[in-house]
Design a protein around this motif. Sequence first.
Motif, mmCIF file in Angstrom:
data_model
loop_
_atom_site.group_PDB
_atom_site.id
_atom_site.type_symbol
_atom_site.label_atom_id
_atom_site.label_comp_id
_atom_site.label_asym_id
_atom_site.label_seq_id
_atom_site.Cartn_x
_atom_site.Cartn_y
_atom_site.Cartn_z
ATOM 1 N N GLN A 109 0.757 0.881 -8.486
ATOM 2 C CA GLN A 109 0.761 0.016 -7.296
ATOM 3 C C GLN A 109 0.492 0.799 -6.018
ATOM 4 O O GLN A 109 0.345 0.209 -4.949
ATOM 5 N N ASP A 110 0.440 2.091 -6.132
ATOM 6 C CA ASP A 110 0.285 2.932 -4.933
ATOM 7 C C ASP A 110 -0.865 3.900 -5.175
ATOM 8 O O ASP A 110 -0.765 4.792 -6.022
ATOM 9 N N ARG A 153 -2.614 1.903 0.714
ATOM 10 C CA ARG A 153 -2.044 2.446 -0.523
ATOM 11 C C ARG A 153 -1.695 1.343 -1.509
ATOM 12 O O ARG A 153 -1.769 1.536 -2.709
ATOM 13 N N ARG A 154 -1.336 0.164 -0.977
ATOM 14 C CA ARG A 154 -0.852 -0.904 -1.854
ATOM 15 C C ARG A 154 -1.694 -2.174 -1.711
ATOM 16 O O ARG A 154 -2.286 -2.429 -0.684
ATOM 17 N N MET A 155 -1.721 -2.988 -2.798
ATOM 18 C CA MET A 155 -2.193 -4.380 -2.776
ATOM 19 C C MET A 155 -3.697 -4.586 -2.538
ATOM 20 O O MET A 155 -4.123 -5.691 -2.241
ATOM 21 N N GLY A 156 -4.513 -3.564 -2.684
ATOM 22 C CA GLY A 156 -5.949 -3.782 -2.513
ATOM 23 C C GLY A 156 -6.602 -4.212 -3.821
ATOM 24 O O GLY A 156 -6.194 -3.787 -4.893
ATOM 25 N N ILE A 184 -4.631 5.795 2.242
ATOM 26 C CA ILE A 184 -5.187 7.101 1.910
ATOM 27 C C ILE A 184 -6.646 7.092 2.350
ATOM 28 O O ILE A 184 -7.291 6.050 2.420
ATOM 29 N N LEU A 185 -7.127 8.290 2.676
ATOM 30 C CA LEU A 185 -8.545 8.446 2.983
ATOM 31 C C LEU A 185 -9.202 9.063 1.759
ATOM 32 O O LEU A 185 -8.736 10.076 1.231
ATOM 33 N N GLU A 186 -10.268 8.384 1.301
ATOM 34 C CA GLU A 186 -10.994 8.902 0.141
ATOM 35 C C GLU A 186 -12.367 9.378 0.556
ATOM 36 O O GLU A 186 -13.073 8.671 1.288
#
Lengths: 367, 367
Positions: A109-110, A153-156, A184-186
């Motif tokens: 979830q994260d 971080r969550r729910m995308g 977070i940056l990817e």
Amino acid sequence: MFTRANAPLSPGATIGILGGGQLARMLAQAASRLGLNCHIFAPDEDSCAFDVVRRVTHAAYDDQDALARFAKDCDAITYEFENVPSQTAAFLSQRRLVLPDPRILATTQDRLVEKEFVESLGIATAPYAAAGDVPQLFEAVRRIGLPAILKTRRMGYDGKGQMKIEPDGDAAAAWRALHGAPCILEGFVSYEREISVVVARGRDGTLQSFDVTENEHRDHILKISRVPASVPQPVADEAIRIAETIATAFDYVGVLAVEMFVLRDGTTQSVLVNEVAPRVHNSGHWTIDGCTVSQFEQHIRAVAGWPLAQPSRLGLVEMTNLIGAEADDYAKWLTIPGASLHLYGKGDATPGRKMGHVTRVWSGMQS
Amino acid sequence: MFTRANAPLSPGATIGILGGGQLARMLAQAASRLGLNCHIFAPDEDSCAFDVVRRVTHAAYDDQDALARFAKDCDAITYEFENVPSQTAAFLSQRRLVLPDPRILATTQDRLVEKEFVESLGIATAPYAAAGDVPQLFEAVRRIGLPAILKTRRMGYDGKGQMKIEPDGDAAAAWRALHGAPCILEGFVSYEREISVVVARGRDGTLQSFDVTENEHRDHILKISRVPASVPQPVADEAIRIAETIATAFDYVGVLAVEMFVLRDGTTQSVLVNEVAPRVHNSGHWTIDGCTVSQFEQHIRAVAGWPLAQPSRLGLVEMTNLIGAEADDYAKWLTIPGASLHLYGKGDATPGRKMGHVTRVWSGMQS
């Protein structure tokens, strides 16, 4: 105690499913082929999975009375989506066997925890950095570089909760667009193709992976899956090894999907993990018509404590999602030879909503 | 007026099904793939089709209030068995489109009328004669000779309602064993093999036949179907021509099955019609896993007024019925590579009861 060592379910037993969308619907359809019943628990009264089972609970995920009654009616419980609230999962786990083990959800979830977990297994991901606040985001940009993608971080899902930041872009604006949620940056990865592996793991630890699928997205939503993926055998083997490593590391029971990018550096190809989905997955829908066993049946078998099947693909397969108003053209697909149409029984064909899919199999052609 | 010229059903529409057994169950499963709902009407509260739909009516076939409510909830109505009472069919036909046209049942519910109908189309059957009373039975024996099979004109299935009379047998005793019901006497045909054709006919008269199936019975119950039947192409073509001729003569809408015997006289083979079933048929169960479209989906498409699919077989196929206690061995089938297990969710595995089936497909092998 409810553990996977409990006796396998018998025909006629009931599996509870949290969530009432098309994945729950197809899980219930697969269970009914095996003589198993499903009880669907979902908060939306229009849940399309309600239509294919006899027993439904229409209630909120924090309705403990409804959850308790639901647990009582079920012999085991599973879920169709990774965002099951942790309190719901904990409440049910005290009453029934819940598979896959909901503790896995704390990881999946994260996005940050998930990437750290994948990396800890020695498996490559796109470069990433935590962006919990704006100073941390600026630091992340310095480390990762631009372009990059800022993701909550969550729910995308389906591209929701993410913003691309261009080389001359405004990182702080992207941050505000995501409402200041922890992100977070990817690093932006220039990949050759997207692939996924859907793997099933039984209660006894047995692994069965489906053939590697190649996925084409449009507007961040899966549009077409083709099987097999056009990658060399060593790349396919590596993709399957990665998915099976993750499933085993989670001590997973059920079906899990791993989305990956294939990168090319000259003549060398490599594989990065993009996302882990602890559930049946859109890129595995082709298995219903294109394989001797579907991902949905494998998940049900695993949850029931039954042996997994050995999947055998029936030919070249292509799965096309029908998104939003595309489903209005269902009649066109009915006339295409070999096309298997699936409609999910959803009401409004709003833009971006997955309304159905079509699978085509060219049999006698294995690769 | 409710005629097949009515508009096709839209996704989300409801098809009512009379009967709650495994055929209704598999029809409802096929409908749900297409985004159509089914409402099952059945008198037995344990009906296994109840488990795969949301709306059920548990009532007797002569309960007019229940039938009226059922009709109101459905956009079209079909049935899973040929013994729908004619008054039930007539009552529903006044309220909704019922397909296939129940008037066909007057023919197929009576073995004598059915054989006369088939013969009137220039299609061969086994020799037969009416046996309405004992003197007529003796006359029939004189004409047909012995051995022969005495069958009740109505309500027979799976070998029920029939008695073989041996050359030295007691015809009057056979008559009494069948409780003096109106019968026909059928000449005993020494056939080489049993085959069947499952044909779908759309509202527009389009025909789509599945490949000819070879059937092996045990104790008068279908045990194994193999596809394709091992008959020369001209025999297969003739079998399909017969099934399509019958479907067209009935102006049929939906799936119909014709059971046939293949006779050999020296090097010449010929085909006789044994029975016509105005419904989906056990010998078509292989199509769920062994074909790009199933007989159940074809029936639903026809009833809905949707175009039929062009069936394409996925390989060599073998379907095995699980009868009575054989279903207790379901776990064995779960471990056989390529075997697709279907359990019908029935309670008691009484002897002779069809509890499930298994399909195996050898893909890439078309004949």
